[in-house]
Design a protein around this motif. Structure first.
Motif, PDB file in Angstrom:
ATOM      1  N   VAL A 315       0.841  -1.200   0.000  1.00 38.83           N
ATOM      2  CA  VAL A 315       0.000   0.000   0.000  1.00 38.83           C
ATOM      3  C   VAL A 315       0.874   1.248   0.000  1.00 38.83           C
ATOM      4  N   ALA A 316       1.904   1.249   0.845  1.00 38.96           N
ATOM      5  CA  ALA A 316       2.816   2.401   0.887  1.00 38.96           C
ATOM      6  C   ALA A 316       3.550   2.565  -0.443  1.00 38.96           C
ATOM      7  N   LEU A 317       3.978   1.454  -1.032  1.00 35.94           N
ATOM      8  CA  LEU A 317       4.653   1.516  -2.326  1.00 35.94           C
ATOM      9  C   LEU A 317       3.761   2.143  -3.379  1.00 35.94           C
ATOM     10  N   LYS A 318       2.497   1.781  -3.366  1.00 37.73           N
ATOM     11  CA  LYS A 318       1.537   2.328  -4.330  1.00 37.73           C
ATOM     12  C   LYS A 318       1.288   3.820  -4.099  1.00 37.73           C
ATOM     13  N   ARG A 319       1.070   4.177  -2.830  1.00 38.03           N
ATOM     14  CA  ARG A 319       0.647   5.540  -2.509  1.00 38.03           C
ATOM     15  C   ARG A 319       1.779   6.557  -2.556  1.00 38.03           C
ATOM     16  N   TYR A 320       3.003   6.112  -2.291  1.00 35.25           N
ATOM     17  CA  TYR A 320       4.099   7.075  -2.167  1.00 35.25           C
ATOM     18  C   TYR A 320       5.154   6.971  -3.270  1.00 35.25           C
ATOM     19  N   ILE A 321       5.165   5.868  -3.995  1.00 38.10           N
ATOM     20  CA  ILE A 321       6.150   5.704  -5.068  1.00 38.10           C
ATOM     21  C   ILE A 321       5.454   5.602  -6.433  1.00 38.10           C
ATOM     22  N   PHE A 322       4.580   4.612  -6.580  1.00 33.84           N
ATOM     23  CA  PHE A 322       3.959   4.376  -7.886  1.00 33.84           C
ATOM     24  C   PHE A 322       3.078   5.538  -8.324  1.00 33.84           C
ATOM     25  N   VAL A 323       2.529   6.276  -7.382  1.00 32.29           N
ATOM     26  CA  VAL A 323       1.672   7.405  -7.746  1.00 32.29           C
ATOM     27  C   VAL A 323       2.450   8.450  -8.540  1.00 32.29           C
ATOM     28  N   HIS A 324       3.771   8.454  -8.402  1.00 29.49           N
ATOM     29  CA  HIS A 324       4.604   9.412  -9.140  1.00 29.49           C
ATOM     30  C   HIS A 324       5.123   8.838 -10.456  1.00 29.49           C
ATOM     31  N   VAL A 325       4.768   7.602 -10.750  1.00 29.20           N
ATOM     32  CA  VAL A 325       5.165   6.964 -12.009  1.00 29.20           C
ATOM     33  C   VAL A 325       3.873   6.558 -12.712  1.00 29.20           C
TER      34      VAL A 325
END
Length: 333
Positions: A315-325
């Motif tokens: 969830v953190a990976l999605k919300r804080y990293i993938f959201v910028h890619v």
């Protein structure tokens, strides 16, 4: 675009918790933690059949499953982008990651070499270093083959379901996930049948979920007590089918409390959690094992930390990293 159904999102949220729990231990069980394996056996009796049921239901709700021949190419391309691209991309990433990390931390099921791991990922799939993501490949095969067999004709569904029951009874080899296609296609098509029934199915599970839940819990208790002393194929079929009205009906009846909202939250991230839970579990476990044993009573704390890592890490990976890619964000929605 069709609005999301909250009961299906909540069902995905509950189901993904069972998936993560089943991934806490990959190969060698911790010593002195005999409580975990019986619980995992009980979870494995229904959690993936329930996921395939939801997938079949959604395939009907969205209209994908009854796409006529002129639309097949677009559907296959979209399904490949949605399912096969993450399967191969993440699978090869896991192969590389395990090879690199095996030198410094404890890694489950590490491949001997890159090409051996890549071959096992697709062909000798019982030995796949990324077996936890088999659902993506199987769902692609089952959904696209079912679409082609139905060819836009709902009356063909009972015949296809009958064929899937024959396939279920056949012993298939563990090459290219043929054994898992044979074991799980029936649940996808049962979900499709539920979707085709529409309101009649929902009315039935609204009435039947309580006795179904009681029967499901009784069966799971028997599995925990008696372990593997059950014929596995009939058990998976019976318990899997029982989970449909029990769990789906329960979640439809669940009041809009914090528990329901938690399931809805996890349901919205269920694809991301499915993809990356084992990565976060593996990294966390490898780091912890360098400091402390997970045997005996320590495993209670290990299990809690690994569950949190497997759920909240993606969830953190999605919300804080993938959201910028943007590409990765769209791919994992």
């Amino acid at each position: 675009m069709q609005a999301r159904r909250s009961d299906i999102d909540a069902a995905k949220g509950m189901a993904i918790l069972f998936v993560v729990f089943g991934h806490l231990v990959a190969r060698a069980d911790p010593a002195g933690a005999g409580w975990y394996e019986p619980l995992r056996q009980a979870v494995y009796a229904f959690h993936m059949p329930f996921f395939l049921y939801l997938s079949g239901l959604v395939a009907v709700e969205t209209g994908m499953l009854f796409t006529p021949r002129p639309g097949w190419r677009g559907v296959v391309v979209a399904r490949a982008r949605r399912l096969l691209l993450p399967f191969f991309g993440l699978g090869l990433l896991i192969v590389c990651g395990k090879l690199a990390l095996a030198r410094v931390i404890s890694v489950d099921n590490a491949p001997a070499a890159f090409w051996a791991g890549a071959g096992d990922l697709l062909w000798h799939t019982a030995a796949s270093p990324a077996l936890s993501i088999w659902y993506l490949f199987v769902l692609f095969v089952v959904s696209t083959v079912s679409m082609a067999a139905l060819n836009g004709r709902p009356p063909r569904l009972p015949w296809l379901l009958a064929a899937s029951l024959v396939l279920y009874a056949m012993p298939l080899p563990a090459y290219a996930y043929a054994d898992r296609v044979g074991s799980y296609a029936v649940f996808f098509l049962l979900g499709a049948g539920a979707g085709l029934l529409g309101g009649r199915w929902l009315a039935f599970i609204d009435r039947a979920w309580r006795p179904a839940m009681a029967a499901l819990l009784a069966m799971l208790a028997a599995i925990i007590v008696f372990g593997r002393h059950w014929p596995q194929a009939p058990l998976l079929l019976g318990v899997g089918m029982l989970s449909f009205p029990a769990l789906h009906g329960y979640l439809r009846d669940l009041p809009d409390t914090s528990l329901k909202q938690s399931f809805l939250f996890l349901g919205r991230y269920s694809f991301m959690i499915y993809l990356f839970n084992t990565l976060f579990i593996g990294l966390t476990k490898g780091a912890l094992l360098r400091c402390v044993s997970w045997d005996g009573a320590n495993f209670y704390g290990f299990a809690a930390v690994l569950m949190l890592s497997g759920v909240l890490g993606p969830v953190a990976l999605k919300r804080y990293i993938f959201v910028h890619v943007p590409y990765l964000d769209r791919l994992t929605n």
